[in-house]
Design a protein around this motif. Structure first.
Motif: not given
Length: 733
Positions: A223-225, A504-512, A519-520, A557-566
């Motif tokens: 499962x994507x998370x 419109x898509x709402x974007x934020x990010x985390x950087x390691x 992570x977008x 991750x893909x949960x409803x209207x929320x998505x995450x890409x690495x």
């Protein structure tokens, strides 16, 4: 000493080799690199023996941990495991002897001069593992420290539930959930969502399991998370459950695994699922105004349906025979029926069946208006089907050939159009119908009305529909056409005009920084609206100039209207990039997020191995190596491996720093090269901060200084005195 000549030669050769080896091992005097190579333990999660690379830094032992530490010949080793915040080691131990020829341990296909230290069971927590290489006198030669987290507690697994929907009356709570396939375009809604899972070590995997009613595992799904949002989601509409007619109670559970390997399972939820409708594939009977017989209870005037038969009325009347076991009045998983075009009635029943009658214009079977409905679904079985022809005496149904809109920017077009944000604003000013001729007047209805005279084919409706900038919408209104007396209605179709300049898509990010993983995070408002036409499409990285960059990415991750890409920034092309993240929505709305500059390094470190310009060396002190990188000032040495020689060695060596950029070798047991084929190969592998790997190697013959036989007289041979015990490689004296 008197010995036979043959035995004497054997003894002397062993003594000569051992003397050379001992001399080599005594030559070391500079700082050496100690390696904490691995942890070994029995996992509390599954009872399996684990050998884990020490740099992983996580363990879930059921008892103690065995630490493997490597060094060089004639060195002693020491280990101390200290809990973070404490000054006193929870476990410490020192070698009882120096490393020798018999202290070889193999791990991942490599041999190490090493020792293993077994700790008692240590409590959960964060630790520092410090390893020391000691000279035989006890002096600390080199120290290395690595972090270790001991975690034997499973994650908090969270809770899960289906995303709520209303089509077909699902049961979304209680002891047994009862679900269907929802709407045909609503994969967004036909999902289980797990939320609020967490663990201090981080989450590595989420799995969903489906069990049959017998308790047998049907299938397991990764499962994507999103670890940041503590949510995971998986759709169940297709391919998740076995096909079912709401007649089996399945079990569904989620397993959450942390990065130390511990797994916690949610409660197993009972779930029933319905994706089988078994709607009738053809009518049971057709109304015939001249018939006086009764085909079945309530079906007076009906005759048996035969494919290809003529029907004498329009609107037509059809009858279906449906088992009570598949009708919603008698079983929750059974069918129901909707018909907005005319009659819709159960007219009779017998012991095993109900009899349903519907009236509708001939060929007006568009599923928005007439269809069978399965449990938990807006449709599930599509529209009705039949093979009938109109009798000559029956009036013909009106037929729409095409409907066109007049768009202010493009003129007349079939209204099946996605209007992008850059095309707005657009105005629709006219609607033009083209229909088949009929001997009666036909009336249209769509943003107004117009009448097509008998035996004519066209009319135009004047209207004004403004699609403004900064708005979103979906025009799917019915194209209406009927006879002037209202008795006959054309098959109803709809417009398909859609636009989005609002959501419109709402974007934020985390950087390691350490892993160079970006992570977008994307929120797509109104995901799945407009019959799933509005929704997230894709994500990318580009430079400040707008050029899309080639970089490895994956949807995590893909949960409803929320998505995450690495995005793995280590895979960007070489050079400095002024990064911008982008995401788009299927109707053309694009959002961009300026990020930061990133200096991508795709060049491998340069490893140079030197041997003083000779193919033969008499000491390993004549071999050194340097590691340099174009970006990283301190690339990491991954391994130093020595192979070959007369004993076909294969050993992982420790190393020492000679100066700021130059390294030397810790000594192994090394046998002289006695013939031309007994060549050694030394290979050094290094890695920079962006995981580029460089390799350097050299070959050499090892020919150390040796001592010989003296005064061989009358079968008596004298060998040099030696103040140390000499041993063969096997350890025998």
């Amino acid at each position: 000493m008197k010995v036979a000549a043959t035995k004497l030669c054997s003894i002397f050769r062993n003594a000569w080799l051992a003397t050379a080896v001992a001399a080599a091992s005594l030559a070391m005097s500079q700082a050496a690199h100690a390696d904490l190579v691995k942890y070994s333990y029995v996992s509390i999660a599954d009872g399996a023996r684990k050998d884990v690379v020490a740099t992983q830094g996580l363990a879930n032992p059921s008892s103690g941990i065995t630490f493997m530490v490597s060094g060089g010949i004639d060195r002693k080793l020491r280990i101390a495991v200290t809990r973070s915040g404490s000054q006193t080691p929870a476990f410490s131990k020192e070698s009882g002897k120096v490393l020798g020829a018999s202290d070889v341990i193999t791990y991942q296909g490599k041999n190490y001069y090493a020792e293993e230290f077994a700790s008692p069971k240590l409590p959960d927590g964060s630790y520092q593992v410090t390893t020391d290489i000691l000279a035989s006198t006890g002096e600390v030669v080199k120290t290395e420290t690595l972090p270790l987290v001991i975690d034997t507690t499973g994650p908090a697994p969270g809770t899960f539930a289906p995303l709520p929907y209303t089509w077909g009356g699902p049961v979304l709570s209680g002891d047994v959930w009862k679900l269907g396939i929802a709407s045909g375009d609503a994969l967004t809604y036909s999902s289980f969502v797990l939320k609020d899972f967490s663990d201090t070590s981080g989450i590595s995997k989420v799995v969903a399991r489906v069990y049959r009613e017998t308790g047998v595992l049907h299938k397991e799904y990764n499962v994507l998370f999103s670890e940041a949002d503590k949510k995971a989601s998986i759709q169940y509409r297709t391919g998740f459950f076995p096909s079912s007619d709401l007649d089996e109670v399945f079990g569904v559970e989620f397993l959450v695994t942390d990065k130390a390997g511990n797994t916690t399972t949610t409660n197993r939820q009972k779930v029933m699922f319905d994706d089988i409708g078994n709607a009738p594939t053809e009518p049971f009977g057709v109304y015939d105004p001249s018939a006086t017989t009764t085909l079945a209870p309530g079906l007076t005037g009906f005759v048996p349906y035969v494919a290809g038969m003529a029907v004498k009325t329009n609107p037509i009347r059809l009858a279906w025979k449906i088992p009570k076991s598949n009708w919603s009045t008698y079983r929750l998983g059974g069918l129901s029926f909707t018909n907005t075009l005319g009659e819709n009635k159960v007219v009779g029943e017998d012991a095993g069946n109900i009899y349903l009658v519907a009236s509708l214009p001939y060929r007006a079977e568009q599923l928005n208006y007439v269809r069978f409905i399965n449990f938990g679904s807006s449709a599930g079985n599509g529209t009705i089907t039949y093979d009938l022809v109109l009798d000559d005496e029956a009036p013909k149904t009106p037929v729409i050939e095409k409907v066109e809109y007049y768009f202010s920017d493009k003129g007349w077009m079939i209204p099946n159009r996605v209007i992008t944000p850059s095309e707005l604003p657009v105005e629709i000013t006219q609607v033009r119908y083209t229909v088949e001729k009929r001997p009666f007047a036909q009336v249209t209805s769509h943003y107004g009305t117009c009448t097509i005279p008998a035996n004519e084919t066209q009319c135009v409706i004047s209207t004004s529909k403004i699609l403004a900038k900064g708005t979103a919408g979906y025009m799917a209104d019915i194209f209406g056409l009927r006879s002037s007396d209202g008795a006959l209605v054309a098959t109803r179709t709809t417009a398909q005009v859609v636009w989005n300049d609002l959501y419109y898509p709402v974007l934020s990010h985390i950087y390691n920084e350490s892993s160079k993983i970006l992570t977008l995070k994307i929120q797509q408002q109104k995901q799945g609206d407009y019959n799933n036409r509005l929704g997230h499409k894709s994500a990318w990285l580009e430079d400040k100039g707008g050029t899309t960059l080639n970089v490895n990415k994956k949807l995590t991750s893909s949960v409803g209207e929320y998505f995450e890409y690495e995005f793995d920034l280590k895979t960007l092309p070489e050079g400095v990039h002024d990064l911008v993240a982008g995401a788009d929505e299927k109707l053309g709305a694009v959002s961009k997020l300026p990020l930061f500059k990133f200096d991508s390094d795709r060049t491998s470190p340069v490893v140079t191995v030197s041997k003083n310009g000779s193919d033969s060396i008499d000491t390993l002190d004549k071999i050194s190596f340097t590691v340099a990188d174009n970006k990283d000032p301190a690339p990491k040495i991954l391994s130093v491996n020595l192979k070959g020689g007369p004993a076909n060695e294969s050993i992982a060596l420790s190393y020492r720093k000679i100066d700021a950029t130059t390294y030397g070798l810790e000594y192994p047991i090394l046998f002289p090269s006695l013939s031309s084929g007994e060549v050694y190969t030394l290979t050094v592998t290094a890695q920079d901060s962006q995981l580029n790997t460089g390799v350097g190697s050299t070959t050499f013959m090892y020919k150390p200084a040796t001592t010989g036989i003296v005064d061989a007289v009358e079968g008596v041979i004298k060998i040099p005195a030696c103040r140390r015990n000499l041993t063969e490689k096997t350890g025998h004296s």
